[in-house]
Write an enzyme that holds these catalytic residues in place. Structure first.
Site, PDB file in Angstrom:
ATOM      1  N   HIS A   1      -3.365  -0.073   7.609  1.00 28.46           N
ATOM      2  CA  HIS A   1      -2.758   0.880   6.837  1.00 28.46           C
ATOM      3  C   HIS A   1      -1.614   0.000   6.852  1.00 28.46           C
ATOM      4  CE1 HIS A   1       0.052   4.039   6.711  1.00 28.46           C
ATOM      5  NE2 HIS A   1      -0.907   4.543   7.165  1.00 28.46           N
TER       6      HIS A   1
ATOM      7  N   ARG B   1       5.867   7.076   1.711  1.00 31.13           N
ATOM      8  CA  ARG B   1       5.390   7.108   0.169  1.00 31.13           C
ATOM      9  C   ARG B   1       5.172   8.722  -0.343  1.00 31.13           C
ATOM     10  NH1 ARG B   1       0.179   4.230   0.738  1.00 31.13           N
ATOM     11  NH2 ARG B   1       0.691   4.568   2.350  1.00 31.13           N
TER      12      ARG B   1
END
Lengths: 549, 214
Positions: A326, A346
C-alpha cells in the site's frame, strides 16, 4: 528530541516548503501515467519486480510457480502434527459445514449458508483469535460497487482487469462486479451506516485506478462498520463460533474429499477433531510474513495458514508472485510505522509531495504504480523526507482536504486517521503526514471458480486466501466487495454441497504424502507450518526461553 | 504484573510487552486501533486515577502498572432486525437495563476512543436512535465501558443496535442502488461483460486505455 506539534525541527523546515506551494498546487492538474510509464517505474522501483526475492516452488500442485521466498518457506514446510500424534477417530465436532476463519469472508459464508437452509447448529466457525479479528475489520477507505447512474458493472469490470494488469480470471471479475449493487443493498438493509447525503444518495469517491466514483464508505471505519453488522447478524442467527482455536490441518476422507479439520486451542494446547461435510477456507492473507522485511498493515493473525493447509490437500495457487504494497503506510512517528493511511485521504484531495513540497505523481494511480513512484522519490531521485530514525518518506498533504472539501471534513470523514495522529500530537488538518509503502495484501491465492469452489471436493474458499479476482494488483475497495461476494457464494455453494455429501473414513494421509514430496525435494525438516502467530518477542528473552510443556 | 521491566521509551504498550518476552494469544488483534482486543487499564506511579487505553495505540510511561482485559463478559441480545419496532423504542425494549443509568459518566471517562458514551446511552433511553448511532459510531467494542458501568449496562451492544436501527429504518434508502439492482436483473450488463470477456489482450488493453474517467 524536541518536537514542535509532533514533528522535529528538521521535518518542520520541509513542512514550511509544503505550505508555500499549497496555493499553486490547489490550481494545478497533474496527469496520470501512460501504461508504458507505469511499466517503467514498476520495473525499476517496485519491490515486487525484483527477481532475487522470489523462488520457484519445488513440490506440490503448483510446483514451478514463482512465489516470494517467505511464502515458499511456508509452503515447503512440514506439518505441525503427524498421523501418529493425533487420534482422528475421536470426533469432537460433527457438522455439515466448517468455516475456518472469522473475518469478513467466513462471517458472510456462515450467514448465507444458514439462509440456504443449513441448521445453524450444524455449522461451526473456528477462528484463531476472536470472531471478527481480521484484516476485514481494519479496512478503512471503502467498498466499490457500480450503483450510480453514470456507472455500470461492465465499467467496473474494465477498471478491475486493467488495475490487475489483465491477469485476472474473467469469470471471477464478472461475479465480483455483477454482485456489487445487490451486496450494497443487502448491507443497507442490514443496517450498515453508509456515508449518505440527506436524501439517501450514497456519497461515493474515486479510488486509485477507478474511472467512476464508486467507493462507498462509512467514514474511515468502513471495514469495521461492515464487520460489526455482519458479526451481529451472525450471532443473531445463533451460529456457533469457537474462538482462539485455529485450524492447523485439514482432514480428508478416503474418497479424496476435504472432510473437516484439526483445531488447536492456543491456550490449553488441546486439539479438536472436526468432521464436516463441507469446509470453507477463509483464513485471509500473508501480511504477517513480512515479505522482504516490510512492515505491514495486516492483522496479527495474517500468517497465510489457509494457503499451507489447502496446498497439502492438492489445491493449486495462482498469482502468488504478486504482492501488494500500500503506498501510504505511516512513516512517522516510529510507534505507528507501517500502519495504514487509507487511500481515502488521497481520494478526498491530499497530494503526495517531495521534501520541497512539489508533487511528483498523480495522487490516484493504481496502488503498485503509486508505491513504486514513492520508492523512486525516496531512493531514486533523493526527494524523500528523512525521519529521526533514518527512515525515508514522502508527504501526504492532508490539510488540503479541508481546503477543498470544507472545514471539518477530515475530522468527520477520517476520524480514525485524525485520532491516530492526534494520539502522537500531530494534527493532520494543520500539518501534512509522512508516508511510505507498507505490505498490504496478498493478491494471489487458492484457485477458485465463480461459486467459491476450489478444485478439491468439499473445499470452498473466499476472501484474501483466494487468487484470481484481482490478478496481479488489487484496486482499493475491491477487497471488501471480494469477501462479501465470494464469502456469500462460497457459503451458498458449500451449503448445497453439504446437503448431498457423504463423508468416508477420515485421514491425514495427504499430509504424509506431501511430507514425502518435501523430503525428496530436499526441504529442511526444521520448517513447520502453519505459523499461527508471528514471533515478536525480544531476542534477549528468546535466547533464554525453554519449552517445558 | 508484579515484575519490573526496563523498556526503550517510545514503544507502544503492546510492543513493550513483547519486548519483555510476553507472547500474545489474547489481548492482541489488529494492532492498529480498529478491533478493540487490547483494552488495557493502568495506573501511574503516585497517581490514584485508574486510566485506560488500547495497548496498540499508547506508549509506555515510567512506573506504569497495567493489566489487559482482552474481553469483558457481556451478553448480547439476539434479535431479528426485520421485526424490531422503532416507534416503541426498540433500544429500551431490547436493553431495558439502560434505564438503570445513573449518569455517573464512568463509561465516557474510560473510553479509549473518547466517545461520549453516557450521552449515547441517554439518547438511547430517550429513543433518539440517530443521536445514539452518531455518537457511538467510532466504537471499537473493546468493552471497557461495560466493565466500568455500575449499572451493568453493556453500552457497546446498545450502540451496535442503535446504529443498525439507524442504518435500516431512520436514514433514507439509496434509490440509485435499488435502481442499479433492477437494471442488473435486466441482463444488459451480463451481455456487455460477455463481450469483454472474449476480447484478446491487445483489444482489452486498448479499451482500458481509452476509457473515460469521470
Amino acid at each position: 528530541m524536541k518536537l514542535i506539534k509532533g514533528y522535529p525541527e528538521s521535518m518542520r523546515e520541509s513542512i514550511e516548503k509544503v505550505e508555500k506551494t499549497r496555493e499553486k498546487r490547489l490550481k494545478e492538474k497533474y496527469n496520470q501515467m501512460s501504461l508504458e510509464e507505469r511499466d517503467d517505474v514498476l520495473n525499476k522501483f517496485h519491490p515486487d519486480y525484483k527477481p532475487e526475492v522470489k523462488r520457484t516452488l519445488s513440490a506440490g500442485p503448483s510446483k514451478g510457480e514463482i512465489v516470494p521466498s517467505e511464502v515458499a518457506d511456508l509452503i515447503e514446510s512440514y506439518p505441525l502434527i503427524s498421523e501418529k500424534d493425533i487420534d482422528i477417530s475421536n470426533i469432537d465436532y460433527d457438522v455439515d459445514l466448517l468455516i475456518i476463519g472469522g473475518g469478513g469472508a467466513g462471517t458472510m459464508a456462515g450467514i448465507w449458508a444458514a439462509y440456504e437452509g443449513i441448521d445453524p447448529d450444524d455449522i461451526l466457525m473456528t477462528t484463531k483469535l476472536r470472531h471478527g479479528d481480521s484484516n476485514s475489520i481494519m479496512a478503512q477507505g471503502g467498498i466499490q460497487a457500480a450503483d450510480k447512474a453514470n456507472d455500470a458493472p461492465e465499467i467496473h469490470y474494465l477498471d478491475v482487469i486493467g488495475g490487475g494488469h489483465f491477469a485476472n480470471d474473467p469469470e471471477l471479475v464478472e461475479a465480483l462486479v455483477s454482485d456489487g449493487p445487490a451486496i450494497i443493498k443487502w448491507f443497507e438493509g442490514k443496517g450498515v451506516m453508509f456515508d449518505k447525503q440527506k436524501d439517501g444518495t450514497m456519497i461515493t469517491i474515486h479510488g486509485g485506478g477507478t474511472s467512476r466514483k464508486r467507493m462507498h464508505s462509512a467514514k474511515d471505519y468502513t471495514g469495521m462498520e461492515l464487520l460489526r453488522v455482519i458479526r451481529d447478524e451472525f450471532i443473531n442467527l445463533s451460529i456457533p463460533a469457537v474462538e482462539f482455536s485455529p485450524a492447523i490441518e485439514l482432514l480428508m476422507d478416503d474418497k479424496g474429499q476435504v472432510a473437516g479439520a484439526v483445531l488447536f486451542n492456543i491456550e490449553t494446547h488441546q486439539y479438536y477433531v472436526v468432521r464436516a461435510k463441507a469446509t470453507v477456507m477463509a483464513t485471509g492473507g500473508f501480511g504477517r510474513l513480512h515479505i522482504q522485511g516490510f512492515p505491514t498493515t495486516n492483522h496479527y493473525g495474517a500468517t497465510a495458514d489457509g494457503l499451507a493447509m489447502a496446498y497439502r490437500c492438492g489445491a493449486r495457487l495462482r498469482d502468488m508472485d504478486s504482492v501488494q504494497y500500500h503506498p501510504t503506510g505511516a512513516a512517522f512517528p516510529e510507534q505507528i510505522v507501517g500502519l495504514l493511511i487509507t487511500e481515502k485521504v488521497r481520494g478526498l484531495g491530499a497530494q503526495p509531495l517531495d521534501k520541497n513540497g512539489e508533487m511528483f505523481v498523480h495522487p490516484l494511480e493504481p496502488r503498485d504504480v503509486e508505491s513504486a513512484a514513492f520508492i523512486k522519490e525516496c531512493y531514486g531521485t533523493g526527494g524523500g523526507v528523512e525521519t529521526p530514525t533514518g527512515m525515508q518518506g514522502v508527504w501526504l498533504d492532508s490539510p488540503m482536504i479541508d481546503m477543498i472539501k470544507g472545514e471539518g471534513v477530515t475530522e468527520r470523514e477520517l476520524s480514525a486517521m485524525y485520532r491516530m495522529f492526534k494520539r502522537f500530537d500531530i494534527n493532520m488538518v494543520e500539518d501534512p503526514i509522512l508516508v511510505f509503502p507498507t505490505l498490504h495484501y496478498q493478491n494471489g491465492g487458492v484457485v477458485i471458480d465463480a461459486n467459491g469452489a476450489t478444485e478439491i471436493k468439499g473445499l470452498f474458499a473466499g476472501g484474501e486466501v483466494t487468487g484470481g479476482v484481482h490478478g496481479k494488483n488489487r484496486l482499493m475497495g475491491n477487497s471488501l466487495l471480494d469477501y462479501s461476494v465470494f464469502g456469500k457464494r462460497a457459503g451458498i455453494s458449500a451449503a448445497r454441497y453439504a446437503k448431498k455429501a457423504s463423508i468416508g473414513k477420515l485421514t491425514l494421509s495427504h499430509v504424509t504424502k506431501y511430507s514425502e514430496q518435501l523430503r525428496k525435494a530436499g526441504a529442511p525438516e526444521s520448517r513447520k507450518s502453519p505459523m499461527i502467530l508471528p514471533e515478536y518477542r525480544g531476542k534477549n528473552v528468546l535466547s533464554r526461553a525453554i519449552d517445558i510443556f | 504484573m508484579g515484575k519490573e521491566y526496563r523498556i526503550p521509551s517510545g514503544l507502544t504498550l503492546m510492543k513493550a510487552m513483547e519486548y519483555a518476552g510476553y507472547r500474545y494469544t489474547r489481548g492482541a488483534g489488529c494492532r492498529a486501533g480498529f478491533c478493540g482486543a487490547c483494552a488495557t487499564i493502568y495506573r501511574l506511579k503516585d497517581d490514584y486515577k485508574l486510566k485506560s487505553a488500547l495497548a496498540c495505540q499508547t506508549t509506555v510511561d515510567d512506573g506504569m502498572y497495567l493489566v489487559q482485559l482482552p474481553f469483558t463478559p457481556a451478553n448480547k441480545k439476539k434479535y431479528d432486525m426485520e421485526n424490531l419496532n422503532i416507534a416503541h423504542n426498540a433500544l429500551l425494549k431490547e436493553y431495558p437495563e439502560i434505564a438503570r443509568c445513573i449518569s455517573c459518566n464512568s463509561c465516557t471517562k474510560v473510553c479509549p476512543q473518547e466517545l461520549k458514551v453516557m450521552d449515547y446511552v441517554q439518547a438511547s433511553l430517550r429513543g433518539d436512535i440517530e443521536k445514539a448511532a452518531d455518537l457511538s459510531f467510532d466504537c471499537v467494542q473493546c468493552g471497557l465501558c461495560a466493565f466500568r458501568c455500575p449499572a451493568e449496562i453493556t453500552q457497546y451492544h446498545v450502540g451496535q443496535l442503535a446504529r443498525r436501527l439507524n442504518g435500516k429504518f431512520v436514514t433514507p434508502k439509496a434509490l440509485h442502488t435499488e435502481e442499479a439492482v433492477v437494471k442488473l436483473n435486466s441482463g444488459v450488463s451480463k451481455q456487455e461483460i460477455s463481450k469483454l470477456k472474449v476480447l484478446k489482450l491487445d483489444e482489452i488493453k486498448e479499451l482500458y486505455k481509452k476509457r473515460s474517467i469521470e
